[in-house]
Design an enzyme around this catalytic site. Structure first.
Site, PDB file in Angstrom:
ATOM      1  N   HIS A 155       0.908   1.434 -18.206  1.00  0.00           N
ATOM      2  CA  HIS A 155       1.971   0.946 -17.329  1.00  0.00           C
ATOM      3  C   HIS A 155       1.476  -0.134 -16.368  1.00  0.00           C
ATOM      4  O   HIS A 155       2.218  -1.041 -16.021  1.00  0.00           O
ATOM      5  CB  HIS A 155       2.546   2.124 -16.545  1.00  0.00           C
ATOM      6  N   SER A 192       7.697  -2.751 -12.836  1.00  0.00           N
ATOM      7  CA  SER A 192       8.143  -1.401 -12.512  1.00  0.00           C
ATOM      8  C   SER A 192       9.330  -1.448 -11.550  1.00  0.00           C
ATOM      9  O   SER A 192      10.356  -2.042 -11.864  1.00  0.00           O
ATOM     10  CB  SER A 192       6.966  -0.588 -11.970  1.00  0.00           C
ATOM     11  N   ASP A 200       8.507   8.221   4.248  1.00  0.00           N
ATOM     12  CA  ASP A 200       9.714   9.023   4.451  1.00  0.00           C
ATOM     13  C   ASP A 200      10.903   8.415   3.710  1.00  0.00           C
ATOM     14  O   ASP A 200      11.665   9.119   3.033  1.00  0.00           O
ATOM     15  CB  ASP A 200      10.038   9.139   5.942  1.00  0.00           C
TER      16      ASP A 200
END
Length: 254
Positions: A234, A86, A174
């Site tokens: 996946h 990924s 963040d």
């Protein structure tokens, strides 16, 4: 330098293998497969930037992640074999296209060098709903993730990134949120090509690597081969680790 786990090996004749995990993961997610593969080769499982115990940074761009992997590869000795899943697969591709001499063989798990239209923002939102103040067990965090709509397999996956003693995530949420467009995208100026042996290994039930992607993949990786693990999605290495390990081993040892 990325933090990493060195699984070692008594076999000095095979190139080292680096396994780069995906978004929200860590090197520990690959511990079982890495330990098994270490019977014949030196295996390294790093934490990518902003994940696990690796350094925090404002950028999550693929050139920057490729540079992190290059630094690690040079530290352990090149050329290396490189496997990425990924997000880690895109970082691996970026390294192969920019510094091909560092890599002998490349394995890309269920990702293509394209921009994807979806976002993983919902996962960040779910993790932020977890009240970490008073939890004493990972199962308590998993229950809160379930209430936020996260499926059971991903609950376990996410809670592996919990720093329980300090009651915090080992993820820079963040930075990952701010960089989500880059993570889901692909830098089109990486033209390569990488001529080394490359395997694109996909889940048979996944739609991340489509037939329409193959011409573009072959333009960047002319020696690319394609394989699928049936009845997996996946997270193919977690859903069918034995088949994933066997396929990876056969390709690297050929």
């Amino acid at each position: 330098m990325l933090a990493y786990t060195d699984h070692g090996s008594a076999a000095a004749d095979a190139p080292p293998l680096i396994i780069a995990h995906g978004l929200y993961g860590s090197g520990r997610n690959w511990g079982v497969i890495a330990k098994r593969l270490s019977d014949t080769r030196h295996v390294i499982t790093p934490d990518m930037r902003n994940h696990g115990t690796s350094p925090r940074a404002a950028s999550q761009s693929y050139p920057d992640m490729a540079a992190d992997l290059a630094e690690l590869a040079l530290e352990i000795g090149t050329p290396v074999d490189l496997c990425g899943h990924s997000m880690g697969g895109k970082a691996a591709m970026a390294l192969a296209l920019t510094q091909p001499d560092l890599i002998r063989k490349l394995v890309i798990a269920d990702i293509a060098p394209v921009t994807y239209p979806h976002s993983q923002q919902g996962m960040i939102d779910a993790m932020r709903t977890v009240d970490l103040t008073h939890i004493t067990r990972r199962s308590e965090a998993a229950d809160q993730l379930a209430a936020a709509g996260i499926e059971p397999a991903l609950q376990s996956f996410f809670t592996q990134s919990l720093d329980m003693p300090n009651r915090q995530w080992r993820l820079n949420l963040d930075a990952l949120e701010a960089e989500m467009p880059r993570i889901m995208g692909w830098p089109d100026d990486l033209t390569g090509p990488f001529d080394g042996p490359t395997l694109f290994l996909s889940g048979g039930a996944s739609d991340y690597v489509l037939p329409d992607h193959r011409p573009h993949i072959k333009s960047l990786f002319p020696n690319a081969h394609f394989a699928k693990i049936p009845d997996t999605g996946h997270w193919l290495h977690a859903e069918n680790p034995r088949a994933f390990e066997a396929t990876l081993r056969a390709f690297l040892d050929a």
